[in-house]
Design a protein around this motif. Structure first.
Motif, PDB file in Angstrom:
ATOM      1  N   LEU A  18       0.828  -1.205   0.000  1.00 58.21           N
ATOM      2  CA  LEU A  18       0.000   0.000   0.000  1.00 58.21           C
ATOM      3  C   LEU A  18       0.866   1.259   0.000  1.00 58.21           C
ATOM      4  O   LEU A  18       0.350   2.366   0.168  1.00 58.21           O
ATOM      5  N   ARG A  87      -7.587   5.672   2.922  1.00 58.45           N
ATOM      6  CA  ARG A  87      -6.836   6.801   2.391  1.00 58.45           C
ATOM      7  C   ARG A  87      -5.725   6.339   1.464  1.00 58.45           C
ATOM      8  O   ARG A  87      -5.549   6.861   0.363  1.00 58.45           O
ATOM      9  N   MET A  89      -5.525   3.484  -0.103  1.00 60.48           N
ATOM     10  CA  MET A  89      -6.118   2.889  -1.304  1.00 60.48           C
ATOM     11  C   MET A  89      -6.614   3.970  -2.257  1.00 60.48           C
ATOM     12  O   MET A  89      -6.550   3.805  -3.472  1.00 60.48           O
ATOM     13  N   ILE A  92      -3.870   5.029  -4.450  1.00 59.91           N
ATOM     14  CA  ILE A  92      -3.496   3.982  -5.403  1.00 59.91           C
ATOM     15  C   ILE A  92      -4.550   3.861  -6.492  1.00 59.91           C
ATOM     16  O   ILE A  92      -4.231   3.741  -7.670  1.00 59.91           O
ATOM     17  N   GLU A  93      -5.806   3.927  -6.102  1.00 57.37           N
ATOM     18  CA  GLU A  93      -6.862   3.801  -7.116  1.00 57.37           C
ATOM     19  C   GLU A  93      -6.828   4.959  -8.102  1.00 57.37           C
ATOM     20  O   GLU A  93      -7.090   4.777  -9.292  1.00 57.37           O
ATOM     21  N   LYS A  94      -6.502   6.139  -7.581  1.00 57.88           N
ATOM     22  CA  LYS A  94      -6.364   7.277  -8.489  1.00 57.88           C
ATOM     23  C   LYS A  94      -5.256   6.993  -9.502  1.00 57.88           C
ATOM     24  O   LYS A  94      -5.429   7.195 -10.708  1.00 57.88           O
ATOM     25  N   ASP A  95      -4.128   6.508  -8.991  1.00 58.69           N
ATOM     26  CA  ASP A  95      -3.022   6.160  -9.879  1.00 58.69           C
ATOM     27  C   ASP A  95      -3.444   5.084 -10.871  1.00 58.69           C
ATOM     28  O   ASP A  95      -3.123   5.169 -12.058  1.00 58.69           O
ATOM     29  N   ALA A  96      -4.142   4.088 -10.372  1.00 56.18           N
ATOM     30  CA  ALA A  96      -4.580   2.990 -11.245  1.00 56.18           C
ATOM     31  C   ALA A  96      -5.456   3.543 -12.365  1.00 56.18           C
ATOM     32  O   ALA A  96      -5.316   3.164 -13.527  1.00 56.18           O
ATOM     33  N   TYR A  98      -5.499   6.572 -13.601  1.00 53.75           N
ATOM     34  CA  TYR A  98      -4.690   7.333 -14.547  1.00 53.75           C
ATOM     35  C   TYR A  98      -3.942   6.394 -15.486  1.00 53.75           C
ATOM     36  O   TYR A  98      -3.914   6.596 -16.703  1.00 53.75           O
ATOM     37  N   ALA A  99      -3.341   5.356 -14.910  1.00 53.19           N
ATOM     38  CA  ALA A  99      -2.594   4.397 -15.723  1.00 53.19           C
ATOM     39  C   ALA A  99      -3.524   3.714 -16.722  1.00 53.19           C
ATOM     40  O   ALA A  99      -3.196   3.577 -17.901  1.00 53.19           O
ATOM     41  N   ARG A 100      -4.688   3.317 -16.247  1.00 55.80           N
ATOM     42  CA  ARG A 100      -5.667   2.676 -17.120  1.00 55.80           C
ATOM     43  C   ARG A 100      -5.945   3.562 -18.332  1.00 55.80           C
ATOM     44  O   ARG A 100      -5.870   3.116 -19.481  1.00 55.80           O
TER      45      ARG A 100
ATOM     46  N   CYS B  14       2.717   6.024 -11.592  1.00 58.28           N
ATOM     47  CA  CYS B  14       1.480   5.325 -11.245  1.00 58.28           C
ATOM     48  C   CYS B  14       1.694   3.820 -11.204  1.00 58.28           C
ATOM     49  O   CYS B  14       1.272   3.139 -10.271  1.00 58.28           O
ATOM     50  N   ILE B  85      -3.969  -3.993 -15.103  1.00 58.08           N
ATOM     51  CA  ILE B  85      -4.183  -3.157 -13.927  1.00 58.08           C
ATOM     52  C   ILE B  85      -5.172  -3.815 -12.979  1.00 58.08           C
ATOM     53  O   ILE B  85      -4.993  -3.790 -11.762  1.00 58.08           O
TER      54      ILE B  85
END
Lengths: 266, 266
Positions: A18, A87, A89, A92-96, A98-100, B14, B85
């Motif tokens: 995390l 918090r 997560m 990380i989800e925001k990053d995920a 963006y990467a997606r 990311c 992802i």
DNA sequence: CTCTTGTTGTTTTTGTTATAACAACATTTA
DNA sequence: TAAATGTTGTTATAACAAAAACAACAAGAG
């Protein structure tokens, strides 16, 4: 009174994925145990060198996991684990996401195969990776799926996946046995495992996982079920596919002769 | 034709927080661009040293993001970004769940405050962390919330949060102005910002964020809105709370005298 | 004075990144 | 055909950065 699931090392590994460091995890956990603590107390509880506690604390304050008191000596307190993990997560989800988004556009605009890539045979390693690829294939099938399966491979989630697709496409499964009820629309054929002479045991092991033919165009061959050494082959190669289509027909016919119990759902 | 959002560095960051290394990310992205590639091609596309490509590829094969062909030279192919992802997130979410479970039990069984921890004043740094804490407090309120707010702090999500709680508890907000409609059940009092003499500008800045009193028992004071230097104080200290309850009353009275526009929802 | 706190450097360790070397094999050239 | 050249896959190892561990010290409290 320890819960059986309390494995400190494992928890720290989890917090690492995390985005925390080992020390950050240790200090945060220490603070969870005591509501409030000074740097020295944290040092005693967590085992983190006292001098390091200060810098580590700064880091997790930045991450919003801990607050500091005004007092002297300073005292520290952690937010609840639910809040903290939510918090972490969140980031990380925001990053995920963006990467997606970015990668999807790369993926869509990617160059087309220069080579006859369809002729290649691909390896997939690791039982988890193979299962994931298997379910992906099931999801993507357009017309029909034919499977010769080792029962060990027909885990609950894969059975579910198959069942959920059985309304849209034609699914045929040949297996030594089947655990649980057979859903409607799913054609399951139970056969006795072929009597293979002792000296061919290795061959038997090799084919342990089974064969899966998708739309008569792709084949996934699973070559082992051991956690470590599992390998699967995947190919769209015409010759490769033809071989396994025939292989499937062979098994099917042979099984019919030797008394296959049909167990198709009505 | 580049999308505006295509920032290679950002994407790599990311992917790092999803558990990849820089090289792993570079190689995976390179493979997305070309359907299929040999180690040397990957090296050319990604800039990762050719010798490193092999070890890096092994790592992302373990993670199930890539498969290898049987051919010579070996060719590699990536799975779709969505799948990739999802797979990475799957692991992380599993870890998050484990951490949540383990830490919750630590949290429940934690020692009780040896010190009068309620007398402490806690610092929270960073605008994001403060907002998060603020919404957590709103969620946790039992009876009533009184807020003196800088409008900049009443962002949409916080307004929503307040609105959603307005049915269960009593909420009072004093603010120089309010953007958008005021929901029923929410008592909003609009006041002109007090005329503070020029020489006290710093004081004004200090109180920029506002004050929030929860159930007359906790207070959160927000002391700055700059992205960097934002700080909030939180305390259950009786004296601290009493001070701000009075402060609130003062503002309220003063505003009433100088012509407060009540804008309470019916 | 003695102990604790808070802070600052410095070393050790670890994991990632980068380079070099080499055997195996295929391709080209003389 | 033999030598030269180039490519692939592998291994060892150097360089580097981040994290972990340690050492030293000023300031303040008892």
């Amino acid at each position: 009174m320890k819960l059986p699931s309390e494995n400190p090392v494992r928890v720290i590994e989890c917090l690492k994925s995390l985005g925390l460091t080992k020390y950050e995890a240790l200090v945060y956990i220490a603070l969870l145990k005591v509501v409030t603590a000074t740097a020295s107390e944290i040092h005693e509880i967590s085992g983190v060198p006292r001098a390091s506690v200060y810098t580590v604390i700064d880091q997790i304050i930045d991450k919003g996991l801990v607050s500091v008191s005004q007092s002297a000596p300073k005292r520290f307190a952690a937010i609840s684990p639910e809040d903290a993990i939510t918090r972490l997560m969140g980031r990380i989800e925001k990053d995920a996401q963006y990467a997606r988004d970015s990668l999807s556009s790369v993926y869509r605009e990617r160059m087309n195969p220069g080579l006859g890539t369809g002729e290649l045979i691909w390896n997939i390693y690791g039982i988890e990776n193979i299962k994931k690829r298997f379910t992906d294939l099931i999801s993507g099938a357009k017309r029909e799926i034919r499977i010769i399966a080792h029962p060990q491979f027909l885990t609950t989630d894969i059975q579910q996946k198959l069942t959920s697709r059985a309304n849209q496409i034609n699914i045929e499964i040949i297996s030594p046995h089947w655990v649980g009820g057979i859903p409607k629309k799913l054609s399951v054929f139970i056969i006795d495992p072929p009597e293979i002479p002792k000296e061919f045991d290795k061959v038997k092991d090799m084919m342990a996982g089974g064969v899966c033919i998708i739309d008569g165009r792709y084949v996934l061959v699973i070559l082992g079920l051991g956690e470590e050494d599992a390998v699967a082959l995947f190919s769209e190669s015409e010759g490769f596919v033809r071989f396994f289509v025939r292989y499937y027909a062979l098994i099917f016919d042979w099984a019919k002769k030797t008394g296959m119990k049909e167990a198709a759902g009505n």
